[in-house]
Design a protein around this motif. Structure first.
Motif, PDB file in Angstrom:
ATOM      1  N   CYS A  76       0.829  -1.216   0.000  1.00 55.58           N
ATOM      2  CA  CYS A  76       0.000   0.000   0.000  1.00 55.58           C
ATOM      3  C   CYS A  76       0.859   1.260   0.000  1.00 55.58           C
ATOM      4  CB  CYS A  76      -0.924   0.004   1.212  1.00 55.58           C
ATOM      5  SG  CYS A  76      -2.189  -1.276   1.128  1.00 55.58           S
ATOM      6  N   ILE A  98       3.335  -6.085   4.176  1.00 54.95           N
ATOM      7  CA  ILE A  98       2.816  -6.042   5.544  1.00 54.95           C
ATOM      8  C   ILE A  98       1.717  -7.094   5.649  1.00 54.95           C
ATOM      9  CG2 ILE A  98       1.702  -4.609   7.279  1.00 54.95           C
ATOM     10  CD1 ILE A  98       2.719  -2.166   5.523  1.00 54.95           C
ATOM     11  N   ASP A 125      -7.225  -7.971  -1.089  1.00 53.58           N
ATOM     12  CA  ASP A 125      -6.371  -9.130  -0.816  1.00 53.58           C
ATOM     13  C   ASP A 125      -7.132 -10.410  -1.137  1.00 53.58           C
ATOM     14  OD1 ASP A 125      -4.815  -7.178   0.293  1.00 53.58           O
ATOM     15  OD2 ASP A 125      -4.608  -8.120   2.249  1.00 53.58           O
TER      16      ASP A 125
HETATM   17  N1  SME Z   1      -0.704  -6.063   2.786  1.00 57.22           N
HETATM   18  C1  SME Z   1      -0.789  -4.633   2.729  1.00 57.22           C
HETATM   19  C2  SME Z   1      -1.293  -4.074   4.032  1.00 57.22           C
HETATM   20  C3  SME Z   1      -2.734  -3.807   4.047  1.00 57.22           C
HETATM   21  S1  SME Z   1      -3.649  -5.167   4.347  1.00 57.22           S
HETATM   22  O1  SME Z   1      -3.324  -6.263   3.537  1.00 57.22           O
HETATM   23  C4  SME Z   1      -5.246  -4.889   4.480  1.00 57.22           C
HETATM   24  C5  SME Z   1       0.545  -4.002   2.391  1.00 57.22           C
HETATM   25  O2  SME Z   1       1.576  -4.666   2.354  1.00 57.22           O
HETATM   26  O3  SME Z   1       0.554  -2.806   2.160  1.00 57.22           O
END
Ligand code: SME
Length: 149
Positions: A76, A98, A125
């Protein structure tokens, strides 16, 4: 099952109906997330808004998620930094991904820009690898364009 394009066409019509006449952004984000989630059953569908130096969690459907994401962090934060859509076929291969949910396997993040600046993002996702491609990108971009004129 109907093909993906047909389902996106139905979704676009639905979203146009939901947002027409409503200019509250949070309300529209909430209904768009719910409509996408109901149509495709993705693991997580939601919005992050740019607030100062961070992305802050907005309306979503699915398991609880990270509340704040820094500029340039994860999928993101990278999509925000680069101001472009990111399709990640395998999140385990994305440096700095993340893991809000251990079940996420692939992801698409589409920035929403206003006057040349990213103001929010749609993040989806999937619990399976390699879920998203150019068809998803084109249709989800159209759906967001219907709400962000
Ligand atoms: N995976 C995302 C974070 C947000 S959640 O998946 C809802 C990322 O790496 O930015």
């Amino acid at each position: 099952m109907k093909n993906k394009e047909t389902r996106y066409q139905e979704l676009l019509t639905e979203v146009e109906g939901l947002v027409t006449g409503e200019n509250d952004e949070i309300a529209n984000m909430a209904n768009i997330a719910a409509a996408i989630y109901a149509k495709f059953g993705f693991h997580w569908v939601g919005f992050y808004r740019v607030v100062g130096e961070e992305l802050v969690l907005g309306p979503f459907q699915g398991p609880v998620a990270c509340t704040r994401i820094a500029f340039g962090r994860g999928v993101c934060g990278t999509a925000w930094k680069e101001a472009r859509t990111l399709i990640v076929p395998d999140v385990d291969q994305f440096p700095g991904h993340i893991a809000c949910s251990a079940l996420s396997r692939s992801e698409i993040v589409i920035p929403i820009a206003r006057a040349g600046a990213v103001v929010a993002e749609l993040d989806i996702d999937s619990a399976e690898r390699d879920t998203f491609d150019a068809v998803d990108e084109v249709w989800l971009t159209r759906i967001l364009a219907a709400a962000y004129k």
